[in-house]
Scaffold this motif. Structure first.
Motif, PDB file in Angstrom:
ATOM      1  N   PRO A  34      12.695  -6.168 -12.562  1.00  0.00           N
ATOM      2  CA  PRO A  34      11.886  -5.079 -13.155  1.00  0.00           C
ATOM      3  C   PRO A  34      12.371  -3.701 -12.714  1.00  0.00           C
ATOM      4  CG  PRO A  34      10.478  -6.832 -12.293  1.00  0.00           C
ATOM      5  CD  PRO A  34      11.872  -7.148 -11.832  1.00  0.00           C
ATOM      6  N   ASP A  35      12.427  -2.787 -13.660  1.00  0.00           N
ATOM      7  CA  ASP A  35      12.883  -1.431 -13.353  1.00  0.00           C
ATOM      8  C   ASP A  35      11.946  -0.720 -12.381  1.00  0.00           C
ATOM      9  OD1 ASP A  35      15.048  -1.745 -15.024  1.00  0.00           O
ATOM     10  OD2 ASP A  35      14.016  -0.909 -16.777  1.00  0.00           O
ATOM     11  N   GLU A  36      10.652  -1.115 -12.380  1.00  0.00           N
ATOM     12  CA  GLU A  36       9.693  -0.436 -11.505  1.00  0.00           C
ATOM     13  C   GLU A  36      10.061  -0.591 -10.034  1.00  0.00           C
ATOM     14  OE1 GLU A  36       8.999  -2.568 -13.827  1.00  0.00           O
ATOM     15  OE2 GLU A  36       7.914  -1.433 -15.379  1.00  0.00           O
ATOM     16  N   ILE A  37      10.613  -1.754  -9.680  1.00  0.00           N
ATOM     17  CA  ILE A  37      10.986  -1.980  -8.281  1.00  0.00           C
ATOM     18  C   ILE A  37      12.130  -1.049  -7.876  1.00  0.00           C
ATOM     19  CG2 ILE A  37      11.902  -3.691  -6.660  1.00  0.00           C
ATOM     20  CD1 ILE A  37      10.555  -5.849  -8.297  1.00  0.00           C
ATOM     21  N   ILE A  38      13.120  -0.938  -8.745  1.00  0.00           N
ATOM     22  CA  ILE A  38      14.276  -0.089  -8.439  1.00  0.00           C
ATOM     23  C   ILE A  38      13.867   1.378  -8.403  1.00  0.00           C
ATOM     24  CG2 ILE A  38      16.626   0.480  -9.090  1.00  0.00           C
ATOM     25  CD1 ILE A  38      16.175  -2.456  -8.293  1.00  0.00           C
ATOM     26  N   GLU A  39      13.033   1.780  -9.349  1.00  0.00           N
ATOM     27  CA  GLU A  39      12.601   3.172  -9.400  1.00  0.00           C
ATOM     28  C   GLU A  39      11.761   3.530  -8.178  1.00  0.00           C
ATOM     29  OE1 GLU A  39      10.610   3.498 -13.094  1.00  0.00           O
ATOM     30  OE2 GLU A  39      12.449   3.357 -14.307  1.00  0.00           O
ATOM     31  N   ALA A  40      10.932   2.605  -7.732  1.00  0.00           N
ATOM     32  CA  ALA A  40      10.125   2.863  -6.537  1.00  0.00           C
ATOM     33  C   ALA A  40      11.010   3.031  -5.303  1.00  0.00           C
ATOM     34  CB  ALA A  40       9.131   1.727  -6.318  1.00  0.00           C
ATOM     35  N   ALA A  41      12.073   2.260  -5.216  1.00  0.00           N
ATOM     36  CA  ALA A  41      12.997   2.386  -4.090  1.00  0.00           C
ATOM     37  C   ALA A  41      13.704   3.732  -4.115  1.00  0.00           C
ATOM     38  CB  ALA A  41      14.012   1.249  -4.131  1.00  0.00           C
ATOM     39  N   TYR A  42      14.083   4.185  -5.338  1.00  0.00           N
ATOM     40  CA  TYR A  42      14.713   5.507  -5.441  1.00  0.00           C
ATOM     41  C   TYR A  42      13.741   6.611  -5.013  1.00  0.00           C
ATOM     42  CZ  TYR A  42      19.034   4.079  -7.760  1.00  0.00           C
ATOM     43  OH  TYR A  42      20.278   3.544  -8.034  1.00  0.00           O
ATOM     44  N   VAL A  43      12.486   6.462  -5.379  1.00  0.00           N
ATOM     45  CA  VAL A  43      11.482   7.465  -5.005  1.00  0.00           C
ATOM     46  C   VAL A  43      11.333   7.528  -3.490  1.00  0.00           C
ATOM     47  CG1 VAL A  43       9.028   8.041  -5.122  1.00  0.00           C
ATOM     48  CG2 VAL A  43      10.242   7.312  -7.190  1.00  0.00           C
ATOM     49  N   GLU A  44      11.453   6.375  -2.838  1.00  0.00           N
ATOM     50  CA  GLU A  44      11.337   6.330  -1.377  1.00  0.00           C
ATOM     51  C   GLU A  44      12.583   6.855  -0.677  1.00  0.00           C
ATOM     52  OE1 GLU A  44       8.772   5.577   0.466  1.00  0.00           O
ATOM     53  OE2 GLU A  44       7.488   5.217  -1.285  1.00  0.00           O
ATOM     54  N   GLY A  45      13.614   7.189  -1.463  1.00  0.00           N
ATOM     55  CA  GLY A  45      14.809   7.784  -0.882  1.00  0.00           C
ATOM     56  C   GLY A  45      15.913   6.799  -0.541  1.00  0.00           C
ATOM     57  N   ALA A  46      15.798   5.572  -1.002  1.00  0.00           N
ATOM     58  CA  ALA A  46      16.834   4.581  -0.713  1.00  0.00           C
ATOM     59  C   ALA A  46      18.081   4.875  -1.544  1.00  0.00           C
ATOM     60  CB  ALA A  46      16.321   3.176  -1.015  1.00  0.00           C
ATOM     61  N   SER A  47      19.241   4.663  -0.942  1.00  0.00           N
ATOM     62  CA  SER A  47      20.497   4.875  -1.651  1.00  0.00           C
ATOM     63  C   SER A  47      20.798   3.687  -2.559  1.00  0.00           C
ATOM     64  CB  SER A  47      21.644   5.049  -0.651  1.00  0.00           C
ATOM     65  OG  SER A  47      21.813   3.861   0.120  1.00  0.00           O
ATOM     66  N   ALA A  48      21.724   3.883  -3.490  1.00  0.00           N
ATOM     67  CA  ALA A  48      22.076   2.809  -4.410  1.00  0.00           C
ATOM     68  C   ALA A  48      22.644   1.607  -3.662  1.00  0.00           C
ATOM     69  CB  ALA A  48      23.080   3.325  -5.436  1.00  0.00           C
TER      70      ALA A  48
END
Length: 304
Positions: A187-201
């Motif tokens: 799910p895209d929501e999981i990846i987007e939430a990680a980006y919001v938390e500042g996690a790198s690719a």
């Protein structure tokens, strides 16, 4: 309330069950049965118990070839595990990245060799790598590496590794597509939430995406194991049943072929061939059992 037997289910399952029984189950059972018999010079078969297995594992005329084929098969599998599957993971990760242009075209080009005949693949690579008329030496010269060129298919030290890399080139598209399908299902929501938390690719890939596709990675591992220990066609099409030079590319599939059908001066023995086939079955069964007991159970607990 009286329950009736679901005949409609049986009718739909019957064709698949009959085909599986005729072409898989019955030949396997008959192979196991045949391995306990021996064949006389007249062609008559008689009960021998474990004699064929004792000969296969204890007689140097048979055991040396068998263990050589087993070692080569393990090397063949490990090369696929260490190169093909990581490369498939890398390609799948790149293809699933948003914004990659012509991703579908790349996927088609990488997957296309898996659809080609192994005979065609073997013949093409023989032409490419030929010291006489191949283009590999000239292509290495373009990057000033012509000194590294050698008749890789003709040397005992390099023939098996060369054939393994040819197989990797042909079948890397399969793990790539399996892993790609698993990655795009996250799910895209999981990846987007990680980006919001500042996690790198990079961190998202290793700490989120890879754990979520572990079942698929396990599936590709067991498919690679079964496929490699059933391999035969590429070695046979390039090197023939003798798997030269000097049996350096011999694997269980080609060893079984010579044992069962015979080749040149070697006389075939259906009963010894059945013993070799049974050993191949036991090796594959053991590997699959280890996977399901030690790995699949952990993945199931992780999913819960």
């Amino acid at each position: 309330m009286k329950r009736t037997f679901p005949w409609h289910i049986a009718v739909f399952l019957a064709p698949a069950f009959v085909i599986y029984a005729v072409f898989s189950a019955f030949p396997l059972i008959d192979t196991l049965r045949l391995s306990f018999f021996t064949t006389s010079d007249s062609g008559a078969q008689s009960w021998a118990g474990l004699l064929n297995y004792h000969t296969l594992l204890g007689d140097p005329n048979w055991s040396e070839g068998f263990w050589n084929a087993m070692r080569n098969n393990v090397k063949f599998f490990l090369i696929h595990m260490c190169i093909q599957n990581p490369l498939g993971l890398l390609l799948a990760a790149l293809m699933s990245t948003k914004g990659v242009k012509f991703a579908k075209a790349y996927q088609t080009a990488i997957f296309l060799p898996t659809l080609l005949s192994v005979v065609i693949i073997g013949f093409i690579w023989q032409l490419i790598l030929s010291p006489l008329w191949g283009v590999s030496e000239k292509m290495l010269g373009w990057v000033h590496l012509q000194d590294f060129f050698a008749p890789w298919l003709g040397q005992e030290e390099t023939a098996l590794y060369t054939l393994s890399l040819m197989s990797v080139w042909q079948f890397v598209g399969i793990p790539m597509m399996l892993i790609y399908a698993a990655l795009i299902a996250i799910p895209d929501e999981i990846i987007e939430a990680a980006y919001v938390e500042g996690a790198s690719a990079w961190r998202i890939f290793w700490t989120i995406r890879v754990p979520l596709i572990l079942p698929t990675l396990g599936l590709t591992t067991i498919l690679t194991f079964v496929g490699n220990f059933n391999a035969f066609d590429l070695i046979y099409s390039v090197k023939g049943a003798l798997a030269g030079p000097n049996f350096s590319t011999d694997i269980l599939g080609t060893y079984f072929y010579r044992a069962f059908f015979g080749y040149q001066s070697q006389i075939g023995s259906p009963t010894m061939g059945a013993a070799v086939a049974t050993m191949m079955f036991l090796v594959i069964l053991g590997g699959v059992a280890v996977y399901f007991y030690f790995i699949q159970r952990k993945l199931q607990r992780f999913s819960f």
